[in-house]
Write an enzyme that holds these catalytic residues in place. Structure first.
Site, mmCIF file in Angstrom:
data_model
loop_
_atom_site.group_PDB
_atom_site.id
_atom_site.type_symbol
_atom_site.label_atom_id
_atom_site.label_comp_id
_atom_site.label_asym_id
_atom_site.label_seq_id
_atom_site.Cartn_x
_atom_site.Cartn_y
_atom_site.Cartn_z
ATOM 1 N N HIS A 149 0.839 -1.204 0.000
ATOM 2 C CA HIS A 149 0.000 0.000 0.000
ATOM 3 C C HIS A 149 0.876 1.257 0.000
ATOM 4 O O HIS A 149 0.611 2.224 -0.714
ATOM 5 C CB HIS A 149 -0.885 0.061 1.254
ATOM 6 C CG HIS A 149 -1.934 -0.997 1.358
ATOM 7 N ND1 HIS A 149 -2.062 -1.808 2.456
ATOM 8 C CD2 HIS A 149 -2.922 -1.373 0.510
ATOM 9 C CE1 HIS A 149 -3.089 -2.630 2.287
ATOM 10 N NE2 HIS A 149 -3.625 -2.387 1.098
ATOM 11 N N LYS A 185 -16.219 -7.452 6.156
ATOM 12 C CA LYS A 185 -14.991 -8.238 6.019
ATOM 13 C C LYS A 185 -14.455 -8.715 7.368
ATOM 14 O O LYS A 185 -13.446 -9.425 7.407
ATOM 15 C CB LYS A 185 -13.907 -7.389 5.327
ATOM 16 C CG LYS A 185 -14.036 -7.345 3.809
ATOM 17 C CD LYS A 185 -12.759 -6.834 3.197
ATOM 18 C CE LYS A 185 -12.716 -7.057 1.697
ATOM 19 N NZ LYS A 185 -11.444 -6.608 1.122
ATOM 20 N N ARG A 224 -1.751 -6.344 -8.513
ATOM 21 C CA ARG A 224 -0.707 -7.363 -8.397
ATOM 22 C C ARG A 224 -1.038 -8.492 -9.353
ATOM 23 O O ARG A 224 -2.194 -8.915 -9.434
ATOM 24 C CB ARG A 224 -0.697 -7.965 -6.984
ATOM 25 C CG ARG A 224 -0.238 -7.042 -5.902
ATOM 26 C CD ARG A 224 -0.711 -7.557 -4.573
ATOM 27 N NE ARG A 224 -2.175 -7.741 -4.598
ATOM 28 C CZ ARG A 224 -2.918 -7.984 -3.532
ATOM 29 N NH1 ARG A 224 -2.369 -8.103 -2.362
ATOM 30 N NH2 ARG A 224 -4.229 -8.130 -3.629
HETATM 31 O O1 PNS Z 1 -8.559 -2.957 0.161
HETATM 32 P P1 PNS Z 1 -9.795 -3.516 -0.455
HETATM 33 O O2 PNS Z 1 -10.530 -4.337 0.555
HETATM 34 O O3 PNS Z 1 -9.511 -4.257 -1.733
HETATM 35 O O4 PNS Z 1 -10.709 -2.260 -0.831
HETATM 36 C C1 PNS Z 1 -11.994 -2.483 -1.313
HETATM 37 C C2 PNS Z 1 -12.795 -1.164 -1.387
HETATM 38 C C3 PNS Z 1 -12.851 -0.481 -0.042
HETATM 39 C C4 PNS Z 1 -12.161 -0.243 -2.399
HETATM 40 C C5 PNS Z 1 -14.233 -1.569 -1.854
HETATM 41 O O5 PNS Z 1 -14.744 -2.527 -0.981
HETATM 42 C C6 PNS Z 1 -15.179 -0.376 -1.921
HETATM 43 O O6 PNS Z 1 -15.129 0.417 -2.826
HETATM 44 N N1 PNS Z 1 -16.091 -0.269 -0.922
HETATM 45 C C7 PNS Z 1 -17.063 0.784 -0.865
HETATM 46 C C8 PNS Z 1 -18.456 0.278 -1.265
HETATM 47 C C9 PNS Z 1 -18.669 0.379 -2.772
HETATM 48 O O7 PNS Z 1 -18.603 1.431 -3.356
HETATM 49 N N2 PNS Z 1 -18.951 -0.773 -3.394
HETATM 50 C C10 PNS Z 1 -19.214 -0.860 -4.809
HETATM 51 C C11 PNS Z 1 -17.952 -1.141 -5.606
HETATM 52 S S1 PNS Z 1 -18.304 -1.345 -7.310
#
Ligand code: PNS
Length: 173
Positions: free
Chosen positions: A24, A48, A102
């Site tokens: 990150h 999660k 990745r």
């Molecule tokens: O680090 P991660 O867990 O891969 O991040 C995932 C994240 C936070 C980017 C994703 O879960 C997210 O965007 N959550 C917000 C809810 C949302 O907008 N969901 C629709 C995505 S198309």
């Protein structure tokens, strides 16, 4: 934080950061070089079942941002969010969502998310940075698993995160 038109100079790097890893950090440092302002959005993502509470995930990200902000001259802000990512991007005025990629395993999930977010908000671009060679295999999930099983995670996470992770997975008795 005021609501304004999204601009390409303002980026949002969202994630669960449970916890932040050197992977990150690499994406944050490299994207900061391209942006005037970077918001690191820490998702509540209660579904999660994160190891760290939201406040601590924010704290651990924040602890590492000073050095990157100083090196890049970019304004970096760490902000928790819940709800839709694109709503949050609009709220902070970000024109760019930054994600790290990745190998091939991330691709399916990321292309879906980028595609759906584009349909929801075509004025916000998703930009991918390929993970550096040294960080290809780091993930928060495996960092937690390795630590829980007694493996050495010191080369995968920043120092404070290392201490806090060890304290959580191997509590003193
Ligand atoms: O680090 P991660 O867990 O891969 O991040 C995932 C994240 C936070 C980017 C994703 O879960 C997210 O965007 N959550 C917000 C809810 C949302 O907008 N969901 C629709 C995505 S198309």
């Amino acid at each position: 934080m005021s609501e304004h038109r999204p601009t390409l100079g303002v980026g949002l790097y969202p994630g669960t950061f449970d916890p932040i890893t050197n992977g990150h950090m690499d994406i944050i440092a490299r994207s900061a070089r391209m942006l005037r302002r970077l918001v690191v959005g820490v998702a509540r993502n209660a579904g999660k079942g994160p190891l760290f509470p939201l406040e601590e995930r924010v704290e651990l990200v924040e602890a590492e941002m000073g050095r990157i902000a100083e090196q890049t001259g970019t304004e970096i802000e760490v902000v928790p969010f819940s709800g839709l990512l694109i709503d949050f991007a609009r709220e902070v005025g970000a024109g760019v969502i930054v994600r790290g990629l990745r190998a091939v395993s991330d691709f399916d999930y990321e292309i879906q998310m980028a595609g759906l977010n584009y349909r929801l908000a075509p004025d916000v671009e998703t930009v991918f940075l390929m993970a550096s060679e040294t960080h290809q295999f780091i993930s928060s999930r495996f960092v937690k698993e390795i630590a829980t099983l007694g493996g050495d995670i010191s080369s995968f996470v920043p120092k404070l995160t290392l201490e806090r992770t060890l304290a959580r997975v191997r509590p003193q008795v």
